[in-house]
Design an enzyme around this catalytic site. Structure first.
Site, mmCIF file in Angstrom:
data_model
loop_
_atom_site.group_PDB
_atom_site.id
_atom_site.type_symbol
_atom_site.label_atom_id
_atom_site.label_comp_id
_atom_site.label_asym_id
_atom_site.label_seq_id
_atom_site.Cartn_x
_atom_site.Cartn_y
_atom_site.Cartn_z
ATOM 1 N N HIS A 102 0.831 -1.210 0.000
ATOM 2 C CA HIS A 102 0.000 0.000 0.000
ATOM 3 C C HIS A 102 0.859 1.250 0.000
ATOM 4 O O HIS A 102 2.046 1.198 0.317
ATOM 5 C CB HIS A 102 -0.968 0.030 1.198
ATOM 6 C CG HIS A 102 -0.306 0.029 2.548
ATOM 7 N ND1 HIS A 102 0.014 -1.124 3.211
ATOM 8 C CD2 HIS A 102 0.103 1.036 3.350
ATOM 9 C CE1 HIS A 102 0.573 -0.827 4.377
ATOM 10 N NE2 HIS A 102 0.656 0.488 4.487
ATOM 11 N N HIS A 129 4.018 7.104 3.698
ATOM 12 C CA HIS A 129 4.954 5.986 3.506
ATOM 13 C C HIS A 129 4.477 5.048 2.400
ATOM 14 O O HIS A 129 3.330 5.102 1.966
ATOM 15 C CB HIS A 129 5.184 5.206 4.811
ATOM 16 C CG HIS A 129 3.989 4.489 5.355
ATOM 17 N ND1 HIS A 129 3.140 5.033 6.288
ATOM 18 C CD2 HIS A 129 3.491 3.242 5.102
ATOM 19 C CE1 HIS A 129 2.183 4.164 6.590
ATOM 20 N NE2 HIS A 129 2.380 3.066 5.879
ATOM 21 N N GLU A 183 7.799 1.116 4.822
ATOM 22 C CA GLU A 183 7.305 0.073 5.724
ATOM 23 C C GLU A 183 7.516 -1.253 5.025
ATOM 24 O O GLU A 183 7.220 -1.396 3.838
ATOM 25 C CB GLU A 183 5.804 0.311 5.997
ATOM 26 C CG GLU A 183 5.168 -0.742 6.883
ATOM 27 C CD GLU A 183 3.676 -0.474 7.151
ATOM 28 O OE1 GLU A 183 3.027 0.227 6.329
ATOM 29 O OE2 GLU A 183 3.163 -0.960 8.173
HETATM 30 CO CO CO Z 1 1.312 1.282 6.273
#
Ligand code: CO
Length: 135
Positions: free
Chosen positions: A7, A79, A130
């Site tokens: 994502h 992120h 991430e």
């Molecule tokens: Co995230």
């Protein structure tokens, strides 16, 4: 080492307004807001055919995204999350390469119930990364 894009997270000042833009103007599938008090955020997912966009809004007093919103009043990209198969060996390699793993450097359980770590933007083109371990 990194696999699929899981994502992209965008911090927004108004979750309803942001959801309306993605649902209405961009014509995407958008989920209902999901409060995650343990993570200090409320999330809305924009479901795309090949990935998802996560709209984040601070929740509670100690939100990890509150400072970001203070610096970026209109919101912005926060992120990028990449999938990895084995987070421990990914961390070992990254430390070996001199990258900075944030926090105590150990995986924690992320907003989707899976182990994650965050990597310092200074080592990755100014982007907070991430890594999420997917089974
Ligand atoms: Co995230």
């Amino acid at each position: 080492m990194i696999g699929k894009l899981n994502h992209v997270a965008i911090v927004v000042p108004d979750l309803e307004a942001a959801a309306a833009v993605y649902r209405g103007t961009l014509g995407a599938n958008v989920t209902a807001p999901l409060p995650l008090p343990d993570h200090g955020v409320t999330t809305v997912f924009v479901e795309l055919p090949n990935t998802k966009i996560e709209l984040l809004h601070p929740l509670g007093d100690d939100s990890p995204v509150a400072n970001f919103l203070e610096r970026n009043a209109k919101g912005g990209m926060h992120h990028i999350c990449y999938e990895v198969e084995d987070l421990s060996s990914a961390i070992d390699k990254l430390v070996e390469e001199g990258a900075t793993v944030l926090g105590d450097g150990k995986p924690s359980i992320g907003a989707h119930g899976l182990p994650v770590v965050f990597l310092h933007p200074k080592d990755f083109c100014g982007t907070l990364i991430e890594l999420e371990e997917v089974a």
